[in-house]
Motif scaffolding. Structure first.
Motif, short mmCIF file in Angstrom:
data_model
loop_
_atom_site.label_atom_id
_atom_site.label_comp_id
_atom_site.label_asym_id
_atom_site.label_seq_id
_atom_site.Cartn_x
_atom_site.Cartn_y
_atom_site.Cartn_z
N TYR A 1 0.81 -1.10 -0.02
CA TYR A 1 -0.20 -0.07 0.04
C TYR A 1 0.85 1.28 -0.12
CZ TYR A 1 -3.88 -3.12 1.44
OH TYR A 1 -4.85 -4.01 1.26
N ALA A 2 1.85 1.14 0.85
CA ALA A 2 2.74 2.43 0.81
C ALA A 2 3.50 2.76 -0.30
CB ALA A 2 3.68 2.16 1.94
N VAL A 3 3.96 1.59 -1.25
CA VAL A 3 4.74 1.57 -2.49
C VAL A 3 3.56 2.35 -3.52
CG1 VAL A 3 5.58 0.49 -4.39
CG2 VAL A 3 6.53 0.05 -2.06
N LEU A 4 2.38 1.66 -3.51
CA LEU A 4 1.26 2.12 -4.46
C LEU A 4 0.89 3.62 -4.29
CD1 LEU A 4 -0.86 -1.22 -4.46
CD2 LEU A 4 0.75 -0.09 -6.52
N HIS A 5 1.01 3.96 -3.05
CA HIS A 5 0.52 5.33 -2.85
C HIS A 5 1.69 6.26 -3.17
CE1 HIS A 5 -1.96 8.61 -1.10
NE2 HIS A 5 -0.92 8.82 -0.17
N ALA A 6 2.74 6.02 -2.83
CA ALA A 6 4.06 6.82 -3.16
C ALA A 6 4.19 6.93 -4.71
CB ALA A 6 5.28 6.27 -2.58
N LEU A 7 3.90 5.68 -5.32
CA LEU A 7 3.80 5.90 -6.97
C LEU A 7 2.94 6.73 -7.35
CD1 LEU A 7 4.67 2.01 -7.78
CD2 LEU A 7 5.92 4.19 -8.80
N GLN A 8 1.61 6.43 -6.80
CA GLN A 8 0.42 7.31 -7.31
C GLN A 8 0.86 8.66 -7.16
OE1 GLN A 8 -3.38 6.39 -5.78
NE2 GLN A 8 -4.45 8.18 -6.44
N LEU A 9 1.22 9.24 -5.84
CA LEU A 9 1.63 10.63 -5.50
C LEU A 9 2.78 11.32 -6.66
CD1 LEU A 9 1.49 10.84 -1.68
CD2 LEU A 9 -0.36 11.46 -3.12
N ASN B 1 -3.58 5.74 -13.21
CA ASN B 1 -5.15 5.18 -13.30
C ASN B 1 -5.53 3.97 -13.00
OD1 ASN B 1 -5.51 7.78 -14.47
ND2 ASN B 1 -5.30 7.24 -16.48
N ARG B 2 -4.77 2.85 -13.15
CA ARG B 2 -5.22 1.47 -12.85
C ARG B 2 -4.98 1.63 -11.08
NH1 ARG B 2 -1.71 -3.00 -15.26
NH2 ARG B 2 -3.44 -4.22 -14.23
N ILE B 3 -4.18 2.36 -10.54
CA ILE B 3 -4.08 2.34 -9.10
C ILE B 3 -5.29 2.85 -8.71
CG2 ILE B 3 -2.81 3.15 -6.91
CD1 ILE B 3 -0.10 2.87 -8.61
#
Length: 142
Positions: free
Chosen positions: A41-49, A102-104
């Motif tokens: 979750y942390a990685v996905l959120h940081a990538l999204q940001l 967008n997928r995230i």
């Protein structure tokens, strides 16, 4: 109109922070990453940001240079490519990032966590290349 350097620099700083955190996560072994949802979750959120801050810069440049109004995040990178802010290869990487974001964000299909781990290992340099291109844009003669 000229891009507001303070706005762009703020987003650059944020991207650098997110990428620094992502590089820390890249040091985790694949098995440890795949078995820990909090890390995922942390990685996905940081990538999204990081991707969203990259888009913010692109849309700001589009507005400042009257490049047009992008109808999608990916199109923002088309427009700055057409204006010579980024080269074709980087624009392709940025468009792929926008689609991944967008997928995230919208749960458009299952996010393959092995792919995410591969991004951590092999693709964070795209953000560095983008920031270099943005700095060249900011420092161009007007």
């Amino acid at each position: 109109m000229v891009a507001d350097v303070e706005v762009v620099r703020d987003r650059e700083t944020r991207i650098r922070e997110y990428v620094r955190d992502l590089r820390d996560f890249a040091g985790i072994g694949e098995a440890a990453f795949l078995e820990n949802r909090e890390r995922q979750y942390a990685v996905l959120h940081a990538l999204q940001l990081a991707i969203e801050a990259s888009v913010d810069i692109a849309t700001h440049i589009c507005a400042a240079d009257n490049l047009g109004i992008p109808s999608s995040y990916a199109e923002a990178f088309d427009l700055i490519e057409s204006a010579g802010v980024v080269d074709r290869a980087l624009a392709e990487d940025l468009r792929a990032m926008a689609r991944f974001r967008n997928r995230i964000a919208h749960f458009d299909g299952k996010v393959d966590l092995r792919t995410v781990y591969g991004l951590l290992q092999d693709h964070l340099g795209g953000f560095d290349r983008y920031l270099t291109a943005v700095e060249q844009y900011l420092n161009r003669p007007t």
